[in-house]
Motif scaffolding. Structure first.
Motif, PDB file in Angstrom:
ATOM      1  N   LEU A 178      59.115  40.050  26.012  1.00 31.68           N
ATOM      2  CA  LEU A 178      59.766  38.779  26.312  1.00 31.68           C
ATOM      3  C   LEU A 178      59.552  38.341  27.761  1.00 31.68           C
ATOM      4  CD1 LEU A 178      63.171  39.470  24.512  1.00 31.68           C
ATOM      5  CD2 LEU A 178      61.206  38.235  23.596  1.00 31.68           C
ATOM      6  N   VAL A 179      59.062  39.248  28.599  1.00 29.28           N
ATOM      7  CA  VAL A 179      58.945  38.988  30.035  1.00 29.28           C
ATOM      8  C   VAL A 179      57.555  38.440  30.343  1.00 29.28           C
ATOM      9  CG1 VAL A 179      59.112  40.000  32.329  1.00 29.28           C
ATOM     10  CG2 VAL A 179      60.551  40.873  30.477  1.00 29.28           C
ATOM     11  N   PRO A 180      57.452  37.335  31.095  1.00 30.10           N
ATOM     12  CA  PRO A 180      56.130  36.794  31.446  1.00 30.10           C
ATOM     13  C   PRO A 180      55.262  37.838  32.141  1.00 30.10           C
ATOM     14  CG  PRO A 180      57.860  35.243  32.047  1.00 30.10           C
ATOM     15  CD  PRO A 180      58.551  36.509  31.639  1.00 30.10           C
ATOM     16  N   GLY A 181      53.992  37.913  31.739  1.00 30.57           N
ATOM     17  CA  GLY A 181      53.054  38.836  32.355  1.00 30.57           C
ATOM     18  C   GLY A 181      53.001  40.208  31.734  1.00 30.57           C
ATOM     19  N   PHE A 182      53.965  40.518  30.859  1.00 33.98           N
ATOM     20  CA  PHE A 182      54.017  41.843  30.257  1.00 33.98           C
ATOM     21  C   PHE A 182      53.312  41.842  28.904  1.00 33.98           C
ATOM     22  CE2 PHE A 182      56.901  42.870  33.507  1.00 33.98           C
ATOM     23  CZ  PHE A 182      57.138  44.236  33.488  1.00 33.98           C
ATOM     24  N   VAL A 183      52.662  42.948  28.594  1.00 36.63           N
ATOM     25  CA  VAL A 183      52.141  43.214  27.262  1.00 36.63           C
ATOM     26  C   VAL A 183      52.616  44.599  26.857  1.00 36.63           C
ATOM     27  CG1 VAL A 183      50.126  41.717  27.381  1.00 36.63           C
ATOM     28  CG2 VAL A 183      49.957  44.049  28.244  1.00 36.63           C
ATOM     29  N   ALA A 184      52.869  44.784  25.569  1.00 34.84           N
ATOM     30  CA  ALA A 184      53.312  46.079  25.057  1.00 34.84           C
ATOM     31  C   ALA A 184      52.631  46.323  23.731  1.00 34.84           C
ATOM     32  CB  ALA A 184      54.834  46.107  24.899  1.00 34.84           C
ATOM     33  N   THR A 185      52.367  47.587  23.442  1.00 35.52           N
ATOM     34  CA  THR A 185      51.681  47.953  22.215  1.00 35.52           C
ATOM     35  C   THR A 185      52.105  49.353  21.818  1.00 35.52           C
ATOM     36  OG1 THR A 185      49.499  48.074  21.180  1.00 35.52           O
ATOM     37  CG2 THR A 185      49.692  48.964  23.390  1.00 35.52           C
ATOM     38  N   LEU A 186      51.551  49.837  20.722  1.00 33.34           N
ATOM     39  CA  LEU A 186      51.738  51.212  20.297  1.00 33.34           C
ATOM     40  C   LEU A 186      50.385  51.903  20.341  1.00 33.34           C
ATOM     41  CD1 LEU A 186      54.203  50.844  17.289  1.00 33.34           C
ATOM     42  CD2 LEU A 186      54.686  51.861  19.512  1.00 33.34           C
ATOM     43  N   ALA A 187      50.259  52.889  21.195  1.00 36.18           N
ATOM     44  CA  ALA A 187      49.054  53.696  21.247  1.00 36.18           C
ATOM     45  C   ALA A 187      49.232  54.855  20.278  1.00 36.18           C
ATOM     46  CB  ALA A 187      48.822  54.222  22.663  1.00 36.18           C
ATOM     47  N   TYR A 188      48.316  54.972  19.338  1.00 37.61           N
ATOM     48  CA  TYR A 188      48.367  56.013  18.319  1.00 37.61           C
ATOM     49  C   TYR A 188      49.554  55.849  17.372  1.00 37.61           C
ATOM     50  CZ  TYR A 188      46.170  57.759  22.577  1.00 37.61           C
ATOM     51  OH  TYR A 188      45.465  57.849  23.743  1.00 37.61           O
ATOM     52  N   GLY A 189      50.248  54.729  17.420  1.00 41.13           N
ATOM     53  CA  GLY A 189      51.355  54.475  16.509  1.00 41.13           C
ATOM     54  C   GLY A 189      52.673  55.065  16.934  1.00 41.13           C
ATOM     55  N   SER A 190      52.634  56.146  17.681  1.00 39.19           N
ATOM     56  CA  SER A 190      53.877  56.812  18.053  1.00 39.19           C
ATOM     57  C   SER A 190      54.139  56.777  19.548  1.00 39.19           C
ATOM     58  CB  SER A 190      53.832  58.281  17.602  1.00 39.19           C
ATOM     59  OG  SER A 190      52.727  58.946  18.201  1.00 39.19           O
ATOM     60  N   TYR A 191      53.196  56.263  20.315  1.00 38.39           N
ATOM     61  CA  TYR A 191      53.317  56.307  21.767  1.00 38.39           C
ATOM     62  C   TYR A 191      53.311  54.890  22.328  1.00 38.39           C
ATOM     63  CZ  TYR A 191      52.610  57.826  26.558  1.00 38.39           C
ATOM     64  OH  TYR A 191      52.775  58.050  27.901  1.00 38.39           O
ATOM     65  N   PRO A 192      54.470  54.345  22.721  1.00 38.87           N
ATOM     66  CA  PRO A 192      54.499  52.989  23.294  1.00 38.87           C
ATOM     67  C   PRO A 192      53.740  52.924  24.614  1.00 38.87           C
ATOM     68  CG  PRO A 192      56.692  53.698  22.605  1.00 38.87           C
ATOM     69  CD  PRO A 192      55.818  54.912  22.578  1.00 38.87           C
ATOM     70  N   ALA A 193      53.072  51.804  24.839  1.00 41.17           N
ATOM     71  CA  ALA A 193      52.369  51.550  26.095  1.00 41.17           C
ATOM     72  C   ALA A 193      52.749  50.154  26.572  1.00 41.17           C
ATOM     73  CB  ALA A 193      50.860  51.667  25.913  1.00 41.17           C
ATOM     74  N   VAL A 194      52.983  50.016  27.866  1.00 47.45           N
ATOM     75  CA  VAL A 194      53.418  48.751  28.460  1.00 47.45           C
ATOM     76  C   VAL A 194      52.576  48.480  29.694  1.00 47.45           C
ATOM     77  CG1 VAL A 194      55.332  47.500  29.529  1.00 47.45           C
ATOM     78  CG2 VAL A 194      55.773  49.070  27.630  1.00 47.45           C
ATOM     79  N   GLY A 195      52.132  47.235  29.849  1.00 48.86           N
ATOM     80  CA  GLY A 195      51.358  46.869  31.016  1.00 48.86           C
ATOM     81  C   GLY A 195      51.844  45.576  31.635  1.00 48.86           C
ATOM     82  N   TYR A 196      51.676  45.474  32.937  1.00 51.00           N
ATOM     83  CA  TYR A 196      51.954  44.230  33.658  1.00 51.00           C
ATOM     84  C   TYR A 196      50.760  43.941  34.556  1.00 51.00           C
ATOM     85  CZ  TYR A 196      54.196  40.744  36.643  1.00 51.00           C
ATOM     86  OH  TYR A 196      54.493  39.587  37.332  1.00 51.00           O
ATOM     87  N   HIS A 197      50.059  42.876  34.250  1.00 53.54           N
ATOM     88  CA  HIS A 197      48.890  42.449  35.020  1.00 53.54           C
ATOM     89  C   HIS A 197      47.743  43.454  34.967  1.00 53.54           C
ATOM     90  CE1 HIS A 197      51.219  39.283  37.609  1.00 53.54           C
ATOM     91  NE2 HIS A 197      51.305  39.078  36.305  1.00 53.54           N
ATOM     92  N   GLY A 198      47.630  44.190  33.864  1.00 52.81           N
ATOM     93  CA  GLY A 198      46.445  44.988  33.600  1.00 52.81           C
ATOM     94  C   GLY A 198      46.402  46.338  34.289  1.00 52.81           C
ATOM     95  N   LEU A 199      45.207  46.977  34.229  1.00 53.53           N
ATOM     96  CA  LEU A 199      44.927  48.272  34.867  1.00 53.53           C
ATOM     97  C   LEU A 199      45.858  49.364  34.358  1.00 53.53           C
ATOM     98  CD1 LEU A 199      44.600  47.000  38.573  1.00 53.53           C
ATOM     99  CD2 LEU A 199      42.843  47.055  36.811  1.00 53.53           C
ATOM    100  N   THR A 200      46.170  49.332  33.052  1.00 58.02           N
ATOM    101  CA  THR A 200      47.256  50.170  32.545  1.00 58.02           C
ATOM    102  C   THR A 200      46.792  51.342  31.700  1.00 58.02           C
ATOM    103  OG1 THR A 200      48.782  48.313  32.586  1.00 58.02           O
ATOM    104  CG2 THR A 200      49.367  50.153  31.186  1.00 58.02           C
TER     105      THR A 200
END
Length: 668
Positions: A79-101
Motif C-alpha cells: 500500500l506504500v508508494p515505492g514499495f513492492v512485495a512478493t513471495l520468494a519460493y512461496g514461503s519466503y516474503p520479500a520486500v523492496g523499496y526502490h530496487g537493489l533488493t
C-alpha cells in the motif's frame, strides 16, 4: 469511555495518511488531547506533526490493515508508494523499496516496538516470517520513505518500517479468529488480556500455514507466542516489556537439484524486551531500552558426490577416497543479539526541541559451514545520535541530525541529514531534504569462507572472505509537497527523489589461486564480496487520499522511477511504474467492503536477465459482516486475492493463482 478513547485514537491515526476523519467524531472536542495533529513518532525520534517531519511518511492504521485482507505484514507494505512485495519460493516474503533488493531487504530497517528485526546473518536483511507480531495486535505502521540513518543507523539507508503494537490496556479481554482457504491456508489466533490497577498483560498464540506455490515444494507453518506487559509505576514512570517466540517450518528445495534437494528447514526466533520511560514534562522524557534475541536455523541434507567422474584413480588413491562419497551438508546456524539504548528528549524553548542518545549492540554468530570455523563470530556496533527541530518562525521548520556509528567490521561513519520545511499555509507544506548514509557490510559479506571438506581435503570451495570491503554510501536529496485539506477530507503526499548508491556490495566470481587446494578440478572460481557498481534512483511518488465519509476512503498511490547504473542488471530491480488503488466502505447494516488493485511494470528481483517478470496486475477484494453477540463482537468475512490473471511472483516459474479464504473473528 474506553471505546470513545480508542475511536479517537483511530481517528487521529487516519489523519496520518489521509484527510481528517469525518464528522461523526468531530463533534467531540479532542484538540486539547491531540494537539496539533496529525503526528508521526518515528521520523526523527521526536513526536511531530506530519507537516514538520524531515521526510515523507506513510502511516497505516488498524482499519486499513484489516481492510487489506493481508495475511503477512510484507503484503501490507504494498500500500506504500515505492514499495513492492512478493513471495520468494512461496514461503519466503520479500520486500523492496526502490530496487537493489533480491530476496532480502538489506537496505531497510524494520522496528517492532523499537526492536530491530534486521538479521545479522547471511546477506543481512529482514526475516519477514520471524517478526514475532500478529497482524491483529498492530496499532499502526509508520513507513519513512527514504534514508533515515541519521535516526536509526546503517540499516536504514533506504527506509524505516516502524511497527507499533497495541498496549495491553487497549486490547480485548478475549479474542479468537480462524481463516481457511485454498492452497492449504489455515490460520488460527487466540489472545487474552487482563488489567489490574496499573498493570496490563496480553498473551497471543498464533499459527499460520499454507502450501506455497502450486507444483513447488515451498509450504510453511509458522507458530508464534507473544506476551506484552504495560505497567504504570506512577504518574511519571512506566515500564513496557515484551517476550515471544516464533517457530517456522518451511519446505524448500527442488527435486532435480542435488545441491538443493527437497527438505524441511526450521527457523526459531525468541526475544525479550524491557523499556523504562520517565516523563518529566509535556515533551521531556528519558527512555532506556534493552532487548535480547536468539535466532537459529536447522538446515541439513545428504548429498552424494560421484568422485570417480571428476577425479582420476590416482587422485582417489592418493587421498584414500571412495568412488562415491556421501556427505551431510549442514548449513545450520545460531545467532544471539544484545542491544541497549538510552534516549533523552528535551524541549529547550518554544522554538527548539532535541533528542539525543546512544546505543550498543553485540551480535554473536555460530555458523561453522559458512565461516569455516567452530568459533563464534562476534561483531559490535556503537551508536551516538542526535536530532533537533528548530522553528525560527511560524512558516519554517528545520530538522537537522546525525548518527555517528562505529561497527567492528567497517569502522566509524557519520550519517547526517538536514531538512527544511516551508509552510505555505496551514494546509500546505513544501520540504527540501538532504542526507548521507552508509550501509555496513554484514558478517557474511565480509567473512564468509564456505568449504566442503572430507578428511581434511577440500572437496569444494564456494565462498572466500572479502578483501578490504568498505560500506556502501548513499546520498539522497528530495523535494516534497504535503497538502492536507481538512474541510475537503483530502490529502496529497508527493516526493521527488534522487538517491545515489556508491560502492554497492555485490558478488564477484574470481579465479581460485591454488586449484590444487580442492579436489574438484572442474570448479576454478570462488565467490567473494566486493565494492562494485553504482546505482542512481530518480523519480516521483505520491499518495492521494480522499475520505468523503468516516466509513469510506479512496486512495491512489503511484511511483515513477528510473534506475541508472554501470551494471545493467541493477536497472530492472524495481518497476519503472507502479500503481496502487484502494477503496473501502462500511455500510450501515454492518457490511464492509474493500477493494485493492495493483499494477506493476516489469522488474527483476534476481537481477539476472532470464528471471525478468513481465508487467502484471493483481486485484484483491474483501467483504465482511460485523454483528454483536451479547457484549461481544464478531465478524465473518471472505477474501479473494490475485483475481483476474495468474501472476509471476519473484521468478517466472512461480505462478500465483487466485487465492480465496474465509474467516471468523470474535472479540469480547
Amino acid at each position: 469511555m474506553k471505546h470513545l478513547h480508542q475511536n479517537g485514537c483511530r481517528r487521529a491515526l487516519w489523519m496520518l495518511i489521509a484527510a481528517p476523519t469525518t464528522t461523526a467524531l468531530a463533534a467531540t472536542d479532542e484538540s486539547a488531547f491531540f494537539g496539533d495533529m496529525p503526528v508521526v513518532l518515528s521520523a526523527s525520534r521526536l513526536s511531530q506533526p506530519l507537516r514538520d517531519a524531515p521526510g515523507s511518511v506513510t502511516v497505516i492504521d488498524r482499519d486499513q490493515i484489516r481492510a487489506s485482507g493481508a495475511r503477512d505484514i510484507s503484503d501490507i507494505l504494498k500500500l506504500v508508494p515505492g514499495f513492492v512485495a512478493t513471495l520468494a519460493y512461496g514461503s519466503y516474503p520479500a520486500v523492496g523499496y526502490h530496487g537493489l533488493t533480491r530476496d532480502r531487504s538489506p537496505r531497510m530497517q524494520v522496528l517492532i516496538d523499537g526492536r530491530s528485526a534486521y538479521s545479522p546473518y547471511f546477506l543481512g536483511g529482514i526475516e519477514w516470517n520471524q517478526l514475532g507480531v500478529d497482524i491483529d495486535d498492530i496499532e499502526r505502521i509508520e513507513v519513512f520513505r527514504g534514508s533515515n540513518s541519521a535516526a536509526y543507523g546503517a540499516n536504514a539507508v533506504l527506509g524505516v518500517v516502524s511497527i507499533t503494537t497495541r498496549s495491553a490496556y487497549d486490547s480485548e479481554r478475549i479474542s479468537a479468529s480462524q481463516q481457511r482457504g485454498n492452497d492449504g491456508i489455515l490460520d488460527t489466533s487466540v489472545a487474552g488480556s487482563l488489567q489490574n490497577g496499573g498493570l496490563g498483560l496480553r498473551l497471543r498464540a498464533h499459527e499460520q500455514q499454507d502450501d506455497g506455490f502450486k507444483d513447488s515444494y515451498d509450504g510453511r507453518r509458522i507458530r508464534m507466542f507473544d506476551l506484552r506487559g504495560d505497567y504504570q509505576i506512577n504518574t511519571t514512570q512506566r515500564l513496557e516489556f515484551h517476550a515471544g517466540k516464533t517457530d517456522a517450518e518451511v519446505r524448500r528445495g527442488y527435486p532435480a537439484e542435488a545441491g538443493d534437494p527437497p527438505r524441511t528447514t526450521n527457523m526459531q526466533t525468541s526475544y525479550s524486551l524491557l523499556r523504562w520511560r520517565m516523563s518529566d514534562g509535556a515533551d521531556d522524557e528519558w527512555s532506556v531500552m534493552y532487548y535480547h534475541q536468539d535466532q537459529s536455523q536447522s538446515d541439513a541434507f545428504v548429498q552424494t558426490y560421484p568422485l570417480s567422474r571428476i577425479l582420476s584413480p590416482a587422485v582417489l588413491a592418493a587421498y584414500g577416497l571412495p568412488s562415491s562419497l556421501t556427505l551431510t551438508i549442514d548449513s545450520s546456524y545460531d545467532t544471539t543479539r544484545d542491544d541497549v539504548e538510552i534516549q533523552r528528549t528535551q524541549t529547550i524553548n518554544e522554538h527548539l526541541r532535541v533528542v539525543w542518545g546512544a546505543a550498543w549492540r553485540q551480535d554473536r554468530l555460530h555458523a561453522p559451514l559458512q565461516f569455516n570455523t567452530l568459533q563464534t563470530v562476534t561483531v559490535q556496533d556503537i551508536q551516538a545520535f542526535g536530532n533537533l527541530e528548530w522553528r525560527p518562525g511560524r512558516d519554517w521548520t528545520v530538522n537537522a541530525g546525525a548518527m555517528i556509528e562505529n561497527a567492528s567490521l567497517s569502522g566509524t561513519n557519520t550519517a547526517p541529514r538536514v531538512a527544511v520545511n516551508y509552510h505555505l499555509d496551514d494546509e500546505q507544506t513544501v520540504r527540501l531534504a538532504w542526507s548521507r548514509a552508509y550501509r555496513a557490510p554484514t558478517p557474511y559479506e565480509q567473512l564468509s569462507d564456505t568449504k566442503y571438506t572430507y578428511n581434511g581435503a577440500v572437496l569444494r570451495w564456494t565462498d572466500k572472505p572479502a578483501d578490504n570491503l568498505d560500506p556502501e554510501r548513499i546520498t539522497g536529496i528530495e523535494l516534497g509537497y504535503l497538502g492536507e485539506w481538512r474541510t475537503a477530507n483530502l490529502s496529497l503526499d508527493t516526493r521527488a527523489f534522487d538517491e545515489k548508491v556508491e560502492g554497492l556490495i555485490q558478488d564477484l566470481k574470481i579465479p581460485i589461486r591454488i586449484p590444487q587446494d580442492q579436489l574438484d578440478p572442474s570448479r576454478r572460481e570462488v565467490r567473494t564480496s566486493v565494492n562494485g557498481s553504482w546505482a542512481r534512483m530518480t523519480g516521483l511518488e505520491y499518495q492521494l487520499m480522499w475520505r468523503p465519509l468516516q466509513t469510506s476512503w479512496i486512495s491512489l498511490a503511484q511511483t515513477f522511477m528510473n534506475i541508472r547504473s554501470d551494471n545493467p542488471k541493477n536497472s530492472m530491480s524495481a518497476p519503472h511504474v507502479a500503481t496502487v488503488i484502494t477503496a473501502a466502505h462500511r455500510f450501515d447494516a454492518g457490511i464492509n467492503l474493500s477493494l485493492s488493485h495493483y499494477r506493476y511494470g516489469r522488474m527483476n528481483w534476481q537481477q539476472t536477465e532470464q528471471e525478468t517478470i513481465p508487467p502484471y496486475h493483481r486485484t484483491d477484494i474483501r467483504i465482511g459482516y460485523e454483528f454483536f453477540i451479547g457484549r461481544s463482537r464478531a465478524e465473518i468475512y471472505a477474501v479473494g486475492q490475485y483475481l483476474g490473471q495468474s501472476n509471476a511472483e519473484y521468478k517466472p516459474i512461480y505462478q500465483a493463482d487466485a487465492r480465496y479464504y474465509a474467516g471468523l473473528r470474535w472479540e469480547y
